[in-house]
Design a protein around this motif. Structure first.
Motif, mmCIF file in Angstrom:
data_model
loop_
_atom_site.group_PDB
_atom_site.id
_atom_site.type_symbol
_atom_site.label_atom_id
_atom_site.label_comp_id
_atom_site.label_asym_id
_atom_site.label_seq_id
_atom_site.Cartn_x
_atom_site.Cartn_y
_atom_site.Cartn_z
ATOM 1 N N THR A 83 31.640 -90.990 28.335
ATOM 2 C CA THR A 83 31.452 -92.254 27.627
ATOM 3 C C THR A 83 32.243 -92.244 26.323
ATOM 4 O OG1 THR A 83 29.265 -92.563 28.601
ATOM 5 C CG2 THR A 83 29.755 -93.814 26.601
ATOM 6 N N VAL A 84 33.007 -93.305 26.121
ATOM 7 C CA VAL A 84 33.786 -93.464 24.889
ATOM 8 C C VAL A 84 33.536 -94.857 24.331
ATOM 9 C CG1 VAL A 84 35.598 -91.823 25.530
ATOM 10 C CG2 VAL A 84 35.826 -94.218 26.158
ATOM 11 N N GLU A 85 33.711 -94.974 23.027
ATOM 12 C CA GLU A 85 33.574 -96.266 22.362
ATOM 13 C C GLU A 85 34.916 -96.994 22.435
ATOM 14 O OE1 GLU A 85 30.607 -97.319 21.069
ATOM 15 O OE2 GLU A 85 29.783 -95.419 21.804
ATOM 16 N N LEU A 86 34.899 -98.254 22.770
ATOM 17 C CA LEU A 86 36.116 -99.066 22.797
ATOM 18 C C LEU A 86 36.861 -98.959 21.472
ATOM 19 C CD1 LEU A 86 37.904 -101.270 24.171
ATOM 20 C CD2 LEU A 86 36.360 -102.954 23.139
ATOM 21 N N SER A 87 36.126 -98.980 20.373
ATOM 22 C CA SER A 87 36.722 -98.957 19.037
ATOM 23 C C SER A 87 37.435 -97.639 18.710
ATOM 24 C CB SER A 87 35.653 -99.228 17.980
ATOM 25 O OG SER A 87 34.657 -98.222 18.025
ATOM 26 N N GLU A 88 37.195 -96.594 19.500
ATOM 27 C CA GLU A 88 37.794 -95.285 19.231
ATOM 28 C C GLU A 88 38.906 -94.914 20.215
ATOM 29 O OE1 GLU A 88 34.537 -92.549 19.173
ATOM 30 O OE2 GLU A 88 33.576 -93.531 17.471
ATOM 31 N N LEU A 89 39.226 -95.780 21.157
ATOM 32 C CA LEU A 89 40.175 -95.439 22.218
ATOM 33 C C LEU A 89 41.651 -95.645 21.871
ATOM 34 C CD1 LEU A 89 38.681 -96.680 25.606
ATOM 35 C CD2 LEU A 89 39.547 -94.400 25.069
ATOM 36 N N ASP A 90 41.954 -96.598 21.020
ATOM 37 C CA ASP A 90 43.353 -96.977 20.794
ATOM 38 C C ASP A 90 44.200 -95.789 20.343
ATOM 39 O OD1 ASP A 90 45.349 -98.967 20.945
ATOM 40 O OD2 ASP A 90 45.285 -99.259 18.777
ATOM 41 N N GLY A 91 45.292 -95.538 21.073
ATOM 42 C CA GLY A 91 46.231 -94.481 20.733
ATOM 43 C C GLY A 91 45.795 -93.085 21.143
ATOM 44 N N GLN A 92 44.683 -92.973 21.817
ATOM 45 C CA GLN A 92 44.148 -91.663 22.187
ATOM 46 C C GLN A 92 44.623 -91.227 23.575
ATOM 47 O OE1 GLN A 92 42.212 -89.813 20.012
ATOM 48 N NE2 GLN A 92 42.799 -91.486 18.653
ATOM 49 N N ALA A 93 44.490 -89.944 23.833
ATOM 50 C CA ALA A 93 44.647 -89.384 25.181
ATOM 51 C C ALA A 93 43.260 -88.928 25.606
ATOM 52 C CB ALA A 93 45.620 -88.218 25.171
ATOM 53 N N VAL A 94 42.817 -89.406 26.750
ATOM 54 C CA VAL A 94 41.472 -89.104 27.232
ATOM 55 C C VAL A 94 41.582 -88.322 28.527
ATOM 56 C CG1 VAL A 94 39.269 -90.088 27.958
ATOM 57 C CG2 VAL A 94 40.613 -91.245 26.204
ATOM 58 N N PRO B 186 32.166 -101.575 31.504
ATOM 59 C CA PRO B 186 33.389 -101.402 32.276
ATOM 60 C C PRO B 186 33.798 -99.928 32.231
ATOM 61 C CG PRO B 186 33.889 -102.387 30.154
ATOM 62 C CD PRO B 186 32.393 -102.296 30.260
ATOM 63 N N GLY B 187 34.680 -99.546 33.134
ATOM 64 C CA GLY B 187 35.118 -98.157 33.150
ATOM 65 C C GLY B 187 36.417 -97.983 33.897
ATOM 66 N N VAL B 188 36.837 -96.750 33.971
ATOM 67 C CA VAL B 188 38.037 -96.385 34.704
ATOM 68 C C VAL B 188 37.653 -95.235 35.632
ATOM 69 C CG1 VAL B 188 40.411 -95.569 34.547
ATOM 70 C CG2 VAL B 188 39.511 -97.096 32.781
ATOM 71 N N GLU C 54 39.613 -111.678 21.741
ATOM 72 C CA GLU C 54 38.770 -111.397 20.574
ATOM 73 C C GLU C 54 39.034 -110.041 19.925
ATOM 74 O OE1 GLU C 54 34.646 -112.402 20.858
ATOM 75 O OE2 GLU C 54 35.072 -114.213 22.005
ATOM 76 N N PHE C 55 39.864 -109.202 20.530
ATOM 77 C CA PHE C 55 40.305 -107.966 19.872
ATOM 78 C C PHE C 55 41.740 -107.673 20.294
ATOM 79 C CE2 PHE C 55 37.888 -106.353 23.615
ATOM 80 C CZ PHE C 55 38.870 -105.606 24.259
ATOM 81 N N ASP C 56 42.450 -106.932 19.453
ATOM 82 C CA ASP C 56 43.820 -106.539 19.778
ATOM 83 C C ASP C 56 43.798 -105.620 20.991
ATOM 84 O OD1 ASP C 56 44.886 -107.946 17.637
ATOM 85 O OD2 ASP C 56 44.769 -106.228 16.278
ATOM 86 N N PRO C 57 44.861 -105.646 21.794
ATOM 87 C CA PRO C 57 44.901 -104.737 22.952
ATOM 88 C C PRO C 57 44.679 -103.283 22.523
ATOM 89 C CG PRO C 57 46.678 -106.326 23.079
ATOM 90 C CD PRO C 57 46.044 -106.495 21.722
ATOM 91 N N VAL C 58 43.937 -102.578 23.341
ATOM 92 C CA VAL C 58 43.628 -101.169 23.116
ATOM 93 C C VAL C 58 44.390 -100.381 24.179
ATOM 94 C CG1 VAL C 58 41.806 -99.419 23.190
ATOM 95 C CG2 VAL C 58 41.354 -101.665 22.166
ATOM 96 N N GLU C 59 45.293 -99.511 23.715
ATOM 97 C CA GLU C 59 46.121 -98.737 24.644
ATOM 98 C C GLU C 59 45.794 -97.255 24.501
ATOM 99 O OE1 GLU C 59 50.166 -99.764 23.822
ATOM 100 O OE2 GLU C 59 49.865 -101.854 24.382
ATOM 101 N N PHE C 60 45.645 -96.583 25.638
ATOM 102 C CA PHE C 60 45.397 -95.141 25.635
ATOM 103 C C PHE C 60 45.990 -94.519 26.888
ATOM 104 C CE2 PHE C 60 41.754 -96.950 27.796
ATOM 105 C CZ PHE C 60 41.423 -96.044 28.800
ATOM 106 N N VAL C 61 46.094 -93.207 26.858
ATOM 107 C CA VAL C 61 46.601 -92.444 28.000
ATOM 108 C C VAL C 61 45.418 -91.766 28.684
ATOM 109 C CG1 VAL C 61 48.075 -90.532 28.733
ATOM 110 C CG2 VAL C 61 48.859 -92.096 26.941
ATOM 111 N N LEU C 62 45.344 -91.923 29.988
ATOM 112 C CA LEU C 62 44.304 -91.275 30.776
ATOM 113 C C LEU C 62 44.919 -90.095 31.504
ATOM 114 C CD1 LEU C 62 41.325 -91.535 31.871
ATOM 115 C CD2 LEU C 62 42.380 -92.598 33.868
ATOM 116 N N ASN C 63 44.372 -88.912 31.271
ATOM 117 C CA ASN C 63 44.796 -87.693 31.975
ATOM 118 C C ASN C 63 43.695 -87.314 32.946
ATOM 119 O OD1 ASN C 63 47.272 -87.151 30.549
ATOM 120 N ND2 ASN C 63 45.995 -86.621 28.786
#
Length: 122
Positions: free
Chosen positions: A34-45, A90-92, A110-119
């Motif tokens: 589980t991750v927070e939407l607000s903490e995902l941008d620019g991260q690798a998960v 929602p999830g991946v 209602e929020f800027d796009p959130v981009e992250f890398v999924l490994n």
């Protein structure tokens, strides 16, 4: 009387020994990550193949977040839901080992796009 007790003890030991050899009836289910939407941008998960990425959308409706996954051969988006009695984030969901970029957006901007890398790992 001693013979009966010994026979019962042998039977009990036999049942316990067989029970220890039996396969597990219930396989453990891996906990979602589980991750927070607000903490995902620019991260690798990193998410194991047998797990799922659960996205806590905070103040936004669970059904309002959508995703674009660059390589759907690596993972697929699972939309959030609301059946009236419960809400589902929602999830991946990983489908194969690898890496892909994910972009989350709000259906009404209602929020800027959130981009992250999924490994996805074994």
């Amino acid at each position: 009387m001693t013979v009966r007790m010994a026979g019962a003890a042998i039977a009990l030991v036999g049942v316990l020994a067989l029970g220890a050899c039996a396969p597990s009836i219930i396989d453990p289910v891996p906990a979602p990550i589980t991750v927070e939407l607000s903490e995902l941008d620019g991260q690798a998960v990193e998410v194991p193949l047998d797990s799922v990425l659960n996205i806590n959308v905070g103040e936004f409706e669970v059904t309002s977040v959508i995703a674009t996954i660059d390589d759907p051969g690596i993972a697929v988006f699972v939309p959030g839901g609301d059946d009236g009695s419960a809400q589902f984030n929602p999830g991946v969901r990983p489908v194969s080992v690898g890496q892909t970029s994910v972009t989350l957006t709000h259906e009404q901007g209602e929020f800027d796009p959130v981009e992250f890398v999924l490994n996805v790992t074994e």
